[in-house]
Design a protein around this motif. Sequence first.
Motif, PDB file in Angstrom:
ATOM      1  N   LEU A  88     -31.723 -53.988 -85.893  1.00 60.79           N
ATOM      2  CA  LEU A  88     -32.952 -54.782 -85.922  1.00 60.79           C
ATOM      3  C   LEU A  88     -32.803 -56.009 -85.033  1.00 60.79           C
ATOM      4  O   LEU A  88     -31.686 -56.434 -84.723  1.00 60.79           O
ATOM      5  CB  LEU A  88     -33.262 -55.216 -87.354  1.00 60.79           C
ATOM      6  CG  LEU A  88     -33.435 -54.089 -88.369  1.00 60.79           C
ATOM      7  CD1 LEU A  88     -33.724 -54.655 -89.745  1.00 60.79           C
ATOM      8  CD2 LEU A  88     -34.536 -53.129 -87.948  1.00 60.79           C
ATOM      9  N   GLU A 131     -28.997 -56.128 -91.031  1.00 57.70           N
ATOM     10  CA  GLU A 131     -29.782 -56.370 -89.811  1.00 57.70           C
ATOM     11  C   GLU A 131     -29.059 -55.767 -88.605  1.00 57.70           C
ATOM     12  O   GLU A 131     -29.671 -55.073 -87.777  1.00 57.70           O
ATOM     13  CB  GLU A 131     -29.968 -57.872 -89.640  1.00 57.70           C
ATOM     14  CG  GLU A 131     -30.747 -58.308 -88.422  1.00 57.70           C
ATOM     15  CD  GLU A 131     -30.821 -59.826 -88.360  1.00 57.70           C
ATOM     16  OE1 GLU A 131     -31.593 -60.410 -89.137  1.00 57.70           O
ATOM     17  OE2 GLU A 131     -30.069 -60.430 -87.582  1.00 57.70           O
ATOM     18  N   THR A 149     -37.313 -48.832 -91.822  1.00 57.05           N
ATOM     19  CA  THR A 149     -37.078 -48.707 -90.387  1.00 57.05           C
ATOM     20  C   THR A 149     -37.171 -47.240 -89.987  1.00 57.05           C
ATOM     21  O   THR A 149     -36.791 -46.341 -90.746  1.00 57.05           O
ATOM     22  CB  THR A 149     -35.697 -49.242 -89.974  1.00 57.05           C
ATOM     23  OG1 THR A 149     -34.672 -48.400 -90.509  1.00 57.05           O
ATOM     24  CG2 THR A 149     -35.496 -50.664 -90.461  1.00 57.05           C
ATOM     25  N   ILE A 173     -37.053 -53.129 -96.778  1.00 55.94           N
ATOM     26  CA  ILE A 173     -37.077 -52.960 -95.328  1.00 55.94           C
ATOM     27  C   ILE A 173     -37.201 -51.476 -95.020  1.00 55.94           C
ATOM     28  O   ILE A 173     -36.399 -50.661 -95.516  1.00 55.94           O
ATOM     29  CB  ILE A 173     -35.788 -53.515 -94.674  1.00 55.94           C
ATOM     30  CG1 ILE A 173     -35.587 -54.982 -95.037  1.00 55.94           C
ATOM     31  CG2 ILE A 173     -35.833 -53.331 -93.167  1.00 55.94           C
ATOM     32  CD1 ILE A 173     -34.594 -55.217 -96.164  1.00 55.94           C
ATOM     33  N   VAL A 232     -38.001 -48.619 -84.925  1.00 56.51           N
ATOM     34  CA  VAL A 232     -36.783 -48.464 -84.124  1.00 56.51           C
ATOM     35  C   VAL A 232     -36.719 -47.034 -83.614  1.00 56.51           C
ATOM     36  O   VAL A 232     -37.218 -46.102 -84.255  1.00 56.51           O
ATOM     37  CB  VAL A 232     -35.506 -48.787 -84.933  1.00 56.51           C
ATOM     38  CG1 VAL A 232     -35.459 -50.247 -85.323  1.00 56.51           C
ATOM     39  CG2 VAL A 232     -35.405 -47.903 -86.169  1.00 56.51           C
ATOM     40  N   SER A 291     -41.552 -53.813 -92.210  1.00 61.46           N
ATOM     41  CA  SER A 291     -41.392 -52.577 -91.458  1.00 61.46           C
ATOM     42  C   SER A 291     -40.975 -52.903 -90.032  1.00 61.46           C
ATOM     43  O   SER A 291     -41.569 -53.778 -89.391  1.00 61.46           O
ATOM     44  CB  SER A 291     -42.705 -51.780 -91.446  1.00 61.46           C
ATOM     45  OG  SER A 291     -43.049 -51.371 -92.755  1.00 61.46           O
ATOM     46  N   HIS A 292     -39.953 -52.202 -89.566  1.00 59.04           N
ATOM     47  CA  HIS A 292     -39.438 -52.447 -88.219  1.00 59.04           C
ATOM     48  C   HIS A 292     -39.328 -51.124 -87.480  1.00 59.04           C
ATOM     49  O   HIS A 292     -38.507 -50.274 -87.844  1.00 59.04           O
ATOM     50  CB  HIS A 292     -38.067 -53.124 -88.273  1.00 59.04           C
ATOM     51  CG  HIS A 292     -38.119 -54.513 -88.819  1.00 59.04           C
ATOM     52  ND1 HIS A 292     -38.382 -55.611 -88.022  1.00 59.04           N
ATOM     53  CD2 HIS A 292     -37.954 -54.975 -90.075  1.00 59.04           C
ATOM     54  CE1 HIS A 292     -38.366 -56.702 -88.781  1.00 59.04           C
ATOM     55  NE2 HIS A 292     -38.107 -56.337 -90.019  1.00 59.04           N
ATOM     56  N   LEU A 332     -28.809 -51.749 -88.981  1.00 57.16           N
ATOM     57  CA  LEU A 332     -30.055 -51.024 -88.751  1.00 57.16           C
ATOM     58  C   LEU A 332     -30.612 -51.257 -87.356  1.00 57.16           C
ATOM     59  O   LEU A 332     -31.718 -50.813 -87.052  1.00 57.16           O
ATOM     60  CB  LEU A 332     -31.099 -51.436 -89.806  1.00 57.16           C
ATOM     61  CG  LEU A 332     -30.781 -51.028 -91.249  1.00 57.16           C
ATOM     62  CD1 LEU A 332     -31.801 -51.624 -92.207  1.00 57.16           C
ATOM     63  CD2 LEU A 332     -30.726 -49.513 -91.396  1.00 57.16           C
TER      64      LEU A 332
END
Length: 243
Positions: free
Chosen positions: A21, A16, A56, A54, A39, A36-37, A19
């Motif tokens: 997040l 976390e 990103t 995950i 960035v 999905s995040h 990345l």
Amino acid sequence: MTFDLNSAPIVFLAWERGLDLPEDSLLSELRNGRHSHPVESNELTFLRLWDQSILTGPPHLLAAAQKYDDDELSDHSTMLRLTKLDGGRGLGTQALYYADDLELHQPEHTVHVSTGDAEAAALESLCPPDDVNDVDLTRRQHKFTVMDSGEPDAGPLACSAYAEYQGLLAQLGTLVAPDSRRQGLGRLATSIAAHEALAAGLIVQWRADINNAAAHRLAVSAGFSVAGLLTRISLQNRQTRHK
């Protein structure tokens, strides 16, 4: 294998942070499925850990990736196709292994272990450049080099070293001199470095390219538990725009 899933939240917390997040974004999502995040990054990263995945990267790539399942996104070629217009350049797919406790592999004879940089550099001079670049001992602060004998001027046989990742994990790598391979020295050096990392309160992480059979054999023989895959793509066009 020697990883207690009760330690999994620590691994998720490290990723976390790594990345970039939002705080608790992974720890609060410890359930099956993909997350999905978006960035602002020059990379598209797909991480699979146990029953979670995950993704990103830039928002438009996350939207385009929705039509693919996890197995497809773990495939390097799929990620390259997805990022073609962004100048995607593959950074490889690696298997991820972890250990929070390990059996100590005792050597048959007394060995001399050096923690100096010079001995690790001497070992690198004996090895093929691809192996040296893959392990990259120079960027791992904590080095443990098994020497040929107890003599101060003896040559290096194998080195395992780790660098701290987000203050929680010990990213481990091992290099063995060509003439000393398949003798158990890689496992010995790995065991020494891993126990030093565990004693420092870190969880040990091992990353190996999926095509590196020797690295996978070493991880299994050392007692690490496989946990997932990491696929990374560098976005060259995006880097150019941000210069």
